[in-house]
Design a protein around this motif. Structure first.
Motif, PDB file in Angstrom:
ATOM      1  N   THR A 188       1.711  10.514   0.666  1.00 35.30           N
ATOM      2  CA  THR A 188       0.534  11.348   0.875  1.00 35.30           C
ATOM      3  C   THR A 188       0.709  12.631   0.085  1.00 35.30           C
ATOM      4  N   THR A 189      -0.409  13.194  -0.277  1.00 39.26           N
ATOM      5  CA  THR A 189      -0.409  14.431  -1.046  1.00 39.26           C
ATOM      6  C   THR A 189      -1.554  15.293  -0.535  1.00 39.26           C
ATOM      7  N   LEU A 190      -1.477  16.577  -0.782  1.00 37.40           N
ATOM      8  CA  LEU A 190      -2.546  17.482  -0.352  1.00 37.40           C
ATOM      9  C   LEU A 190      -3.783  17.260  -1.218  1.00 37.40           C
ATOM     10  N   ASP A 191      -4.964  17.233  -0.572  1.00 35.77           N
ATOM     11  CA  ASP A 191      -6.223  17.034  -1.281  1.00 35.77           C
ATOM     12  C   ASP A 191      -6.905  18.389  -1.430  1.00 35.77           C
ATOM     13  N   LYS A 196      -4.284  13.073   1.515  1.00 35.57           N
ATOM     14  CA  LYS A 196      -4.797  11.767   1.097  1.00 35.57           C
ATOM     15  C   LYS A 196      -3.635  10.917   0.626  1.00 35.57           C
ATOM     16  N   ARG A 197      -3.829   9.620   0.663  1.00 36.63           N
ATOM     17  CA  ARG A 197      -2.820   8.702   0.141  1.00 36.63           C
ATOM     18  C   ARG A 197      -2.962   8.609  -1.355  1.00 36.63           C
ATOM     19  N   LYS A 198      -1.838   8.583  -2.026  1.00 38.53           N
ATOM     20  CA  LYS A 198      -1.879   8.356  -3.469  1.00 38.53           C
ATOM     21  C   LYS A 198      -2.199   6.894  -3.692  1.00 38.53           C
ATOM     22  N   ASN A 249      -1.227   5.728 -10.526  1.00 38.50           N
ATOM     23  CA  ASN A 249      -0.449   6.961 -10.485  1.00 38.50           C
ATOM     24  C   ASN A 249       0.468   7.063  -9.274  1.00 38.50           C
ATOM     25  N   THR A 250       0.532   6.034  -8.436  1.00 39.87           N
ATOM     26  CA  THR A 250       1.342   6.142  -7.222  1.00 39.87           C
ATOM     27  C   THR A 250       2.824   6.264  -7.520  1.00 39.87           C
ATOM     28  N   LYS A 251       3.293   5.640  -8.574  1.00 47.13           N
ATOM     29  CA  LYS A 251       4.715   5.685  -8.898  1.00 47.13           C
ATOM     30  C   LYS A 251       5.033   6.801  -9.883  1.00 47.13           C
ATOM     31  N   HIS A 298       0.845  -1.188   0.000  1.00 48.54           N
ATOM     32  CA  HIS A 298       0.000   0.000   0.000  1.00 48.54           C
ATOM     33  C   HIS A 298       0.882   1.240   0.000  1.00 48.54           C
ATOM     34  N   SER A 299       0.446   2.225  -0.718  1.00 48.56           N
ATOM     35  CA  SER A 299       1.222   3.444  -0.851  1.00 48.56           C
ATOM     36  C   SER A 299       1.271   4.206   0.466  1.00 48.56           C
ATOM     37  N   LYS A 300       2.447   4.673   0.805  1.00 47.71           N
ATOM     38  CA  LYS A 300       2.597   5.502   1.985  1.00 47.71           C
ATOM     39  C   LYS A 300       2.785   6.964   1.583  1.00 47.71           C
TER      40      LYS A 300
END
Length: 188
Positions: free
Chosen positions: A91-94, A143-145, A149-151, A87-89
């Motif tokens: 995070t990005t601003l929502d 939010k978590r990516k 698109n996570t990579k 699972h992606s760790k």
């Protein structure tokens, strides 16, 4: 994986004697494919190849002797992959759920003249940045990516991906003699 019957290919130098083998090498190169077999598999020639489109996907390649009357070596290898999806760790601003009214209000309440009075550039910047990050933390959730698109970096959008595709198509056209060098360079 298979017996490709191109004994004249030198994989270390990426060269070949025969036209058909050179064409095969070109195809492998143009499609960003890696060949991971390192030892000869039949009478000093590397005929049995393992091809992959992702570095690190195939590993532990070993020759295991011949099977029955075959004059080819058996090739054993592993497909390396995670047992379960991580699972992606990241995070990005929502910004879609941000409360910009509150954000504006919080920054508007600060008496900037007094807060920055008599301070140098560096100190002023640190004070401004501190207030900005504090307001951001209160007003803009994270939010978590997730997904494909996570990579991918944030700047790698559909427009950029389309341009990369055009560049690859132009390269392929130039290699096949269908596109002039100048046109290819302009696309790049």
């Amino acid at each position: 994986m298979g017996d490709f019957n191109h004994p004249d290919i030198c994989w270390r130098d990426n060269t070949a004697e025969h036209k058909q083998s050179r064409k095969f090498l070109e195809c492998v190169d143009e499609n960003f494919i890696l060949q991971v077999t390192e030892e000869p598999t039949r009478r000093g020639a590397m005929l049995d190849l393992i091809l992959t489109n992702k570095e690190g996907l195939v590993g532990d390649v070993k020759l295991k002797g011949s099977l029955g009357c075959s004059d080819h070596e058996m090739v054993e290898f592993r497909v390396l992959r995670a047992a379960r999806r991580a699972h992606s760790k990241l995070t990005t601003l929502d910004f879609r759920r941000a409360d910009f009214g509150l954000f504006r209000d919080l920054l508007g309440r600060i008496p900037w003249d007094k807060a920055l009075e008599g301070r140098g550039t560096q100190d002023s910047w640190l004070i401004f940045k501190g207030h900005l990050l504090q307001a951001q933390e209160q007003c803009i959730p994270t939010k978590r990516k997730s997904g494909k698109n996570t990579k991918r970096p944030l700047w790698m959008n559909k427009e950029v991906l389309d341009k990369v595709k055009q560049k690859k198509e132009a390269y392929r056209g130039w290699k096949q003699g269908q596109v002039a060098w100048e046109e290819y360079r302009e696309t790049v």
